[in-house]
Write a protein that holds these residues in place. Structure first.
Motif, mmCIF file in Angstrom:
data_model
loop_
_atom_site.group_PDB
_atom_site.id
_atom_site.type_symbol
_atom_site.label_atom_id
_atom_site.label_comp_id
_atom_site.label_asym_id
_atom_site.label_seq_id
_atom_site.Cartn_x
_atom_site.Cartn_y
_atom_site.Cartn_z
ATOM 1 N N LEU A 20 -4.972 16.959 15.061
ATOM 2 C CA LEU A 20 -5.213 15.719 15.315
ATOM 3 C C LEU A 20 -6.851 15.431 14.750
ATOM 4 N N ALA A 21 -7.554 16.371 15.321
ATOM 5 C CA ALA A 21 -8.981 15.970 14.861
ATOM 6 C C ALA A 21 -9.134 16.339 13.280
ATOM 7 N N ASP A 22 -8.468 17.212 12.773
ATOM 8 C CA ASP A 22 -8.595 17.270 11.324
ATOM 9 C C ASP A 22 -8.304 15.933 10.776
ATOM 10 N N ASP A 23 -6.795 15.265 11.057
ATOM 11 C CA ASP A 23 -6.290 14.219 10.571
ATOM 12 C C ASP A 23 -7.434 13.209 10.664
ATOM 13 N N CYS A 24 -7.896 13.006 11.818
ATOM 14 C CA CYS A 24 -8.860 11.997 12.061
ATOM 15 C C CYS A 24 -10.138 12.060 11.134
ATOM 16 N N ASP A 25 -10.507 13.224 10.948
ATOM 17 C CA ASP A 25 -11.666 13.567 9.994
ATOM 18 C C ASP A 25 -11.211 13.076 8.584
ATOM 19 N N ILE A 26 -10.157 13.241 8.070
ATOM 20 C CA ILE A 26 -9.462 12.794 6.720
ATOM 21 C C ILE A 26 -9.608 11.284 6.953
ATOM 22 N N MET A 27 -8.904 10.904 8.022
ATOM 23 C CA MET A 27 -8.879 9.136 7.992
ATOM 24 C C MET A 27 -10.450 8.712 7.910
ATOM 25 N N ALA A 28 -11.240 9.385 8.659
ATOM 26 C CA ALA A 28 -12.434 8.942 8.592
ATOM 27 C C ALA A 28 -13.274 8.903 7.089
ATOM 28 N N ASN A 29 -13.108 9.911 6.586
ATOM 29 C CA ASN A 29 -13.252 10.072 5.115
ATOM 30 C C ASN A 29 -12.891 8.932 4.178
ATOM 31 N N ALA A 30 -11.479 8.766 4.290
ATOM 32 C CA ALA A 30 -10.754 7.753 3.488
ATOM 33 C C ALA A 30 -11.416 6.432 3.754
ATOM 34 N N GLY A 31 -11.375 6.048 5.146
ATOM 35 C CA GLY A 31 -12.082 4.784 5.486
ATOM 36 C C GLY A 31 -13.472 4.598 4.747
ATOM 37 N N GLU A 32 -14.457 5.706 4.689
ATOM 38 C CA GLU A 32 -15.769 5.629 4.132
ATOM 39 C C GLU A 32 -15.359 5.387 2.692
ATOM 40 N N ILE A 33 -14.466 5.978 1.748
ATOM 41 C CA ILE A 33 -14.268 5.719 0.515
ATOM 42 C C ILE A 33 -13.788 4.276 0.261
ATOM 43 N N HIS A 34 -12.966 4.075 1.173
ATOM 44 C CA HIS A 34 -12.334 2.512 1.003
ATOM 45 C C HIS A 34 -13.387 1.522 1.304
ATOM 46 N N GLY A 35 -14.401 1.727 2.197
ATOM 47 C CA GLY A 35 -15.365 0.802 2.147
ATOM 48 C C GLY A 35 -16.432 0.758 1.058
ATOM 49 N N GLN A 36 -16.582 2.229 0.432
ATOM 50 C CA GLN A 36 -17.587 2.034 -0.758
ATOM 51 C C GLN A 36 -16.706 1.376 -1.871
ATOM 52 N N VAL A 37 -15.464 1.447 -2.162
ATOM 53 C CA VAL A 37 -14.752 0.783 -3.131
ATOM 54 C C VAL A 37 -14.726 -0.800 -2.749
ATOM 55 N N LEU A 38 -14.541 -1.167 -1.742
ATOM 56 C CA LEU A 38 -14.481 -2.725 -1.265
ATOM 57 C C LEU A 38 -15.893 -3.169 -1.730
ATOM 58 N N SER A 39 -17.167 -2.596 -1.172
ATOM 59 C CA SER A 39 -18.545 -3.036 -1.653
ATOM 60 C C SER A 39 -18.756 -3.140 -3.106
ATOM 61 N N GLN A 40 -17.981 -2.537 -3.917
ATOM 62 C CA GLN A 40 -18.051 -2.489 -5.612
ATOM 63 C C GLN A 40 -17.466 -3.903 -6.032
ATOM 64 N N TRP A 41 -16.361 -4.511 -5.300
ATOM 65 C CA TRP A 41 -15.679 -5.617 -5.773
ATOM 66 C C TRP A 41 -16.647 -6.827 -6.044
ATOM 67 N N PRO A 42 -17.587 -7.354 -5.305
ATOM 68 C CA PRO A 42 -18.392 -8.406 -5.624
ATOM 69 C C PRO A 42 -19.086 -8.093 -7.011
ATOM 70 N N LYS A 43 -19.551 -6.838 -7.144
ATOM 71 C CA LYS A 43 -20.183 -6.619 -8.545
ATOM 72 C C LYS A 43 -19.369 -6.662 -9.464
ATOM 73 N N MET A 44 -18.044 -6.240 -9.413
ATOM 74 C CA MET A 44 -16.967 -6.223 -10.439
ATOM 75 C C MET A 44 -16.815 -7.687 -10.751
ATOM 76 N N PHE A 45 -16.768 -8.341 -9.766
ATOM 77 C CA PHE A 45 -16.366 -9.957 -10.114
ATOM 78 C C PHE A 45 -17.601 -10.469 -10.883
ATOM 79 N N GLN A 46 -18.644 -10.188 -10.449
ATOM 80 C CA GLN A 46 -19.725 -10.622 -11.110
ATOM 81 C C GLN A 46 -19.933 -10.041 -12.819
#
Length: 133
Positions: free
Chosen positions: A58-84
């Motif tokens: 479960l701890a390993d799964d939580c680490d994977i989900m945390a990393n995925a959430g971090e990557i998801h946040g990075q992608v979402l932060s790029q959308w305003p630049k993409m629209f610009q």
């Protein structure tokens, strides 16, 4: 801390009121009881080890989900630049089209198409020869 087994021994000085078979049966009962305790502790140890493995999974799964959430946040932060960037591209396309229409003037809507007449005539001639044969 172990209990003393001296109290469980038969005293030969006092004449020993227990016979050897009763003593053997008592020792056997105590052995069976200790074996049950040992088996219970062993089962608890195995269950604890399995529980630890599950918790680590479960701890390993939580680490994977945390990393995925971090990557998801990075992608979402790029959308305003993409629209610009898309807005700049669309603006430049509109400006380019306006410049092209002012240069062409009255030729708007005309399109030149090249038709390969020689190839069409050759193809129709071969199809006629095949149909006559």
């Amino acid at each position: 801390m172990r209990q003393s087994i001296a109290s469980n021994r038969m005293s030969t000085a006092h004449g020993g009121s227990m016979n050897p078979q009763a003593a053997s049966a008592a020792a056997m009962a105590k052995l069976i009881e200790k074996k049950k305790e040992f088996d219970a502790v062993s089962a608890l140890e195995r269950a604890s080890a399995l529980y630890l493995e599950r918790i680590q999974g479960l701890a390993d799964d939580c680490d994977i989900m945390a990393n995925a959430g971090e990557i998801h946040g990075q992608v979402l932060s790029q959308w305003p630049k993409m629209f610009q960037i898309l807005n700049l591209f669309l603006t430049s396309q509109i400006n380019t089209e306006e410049e092209a229409t002012t240069e062409l003037g009255s030729t708007e809507g005309q399109k030149l198409v090249r038709i390969p007449i020689d190839e069409l005539q050759a193809a129709s001639a071969t199809s006629k020869q095949k149909s006559e044969s």
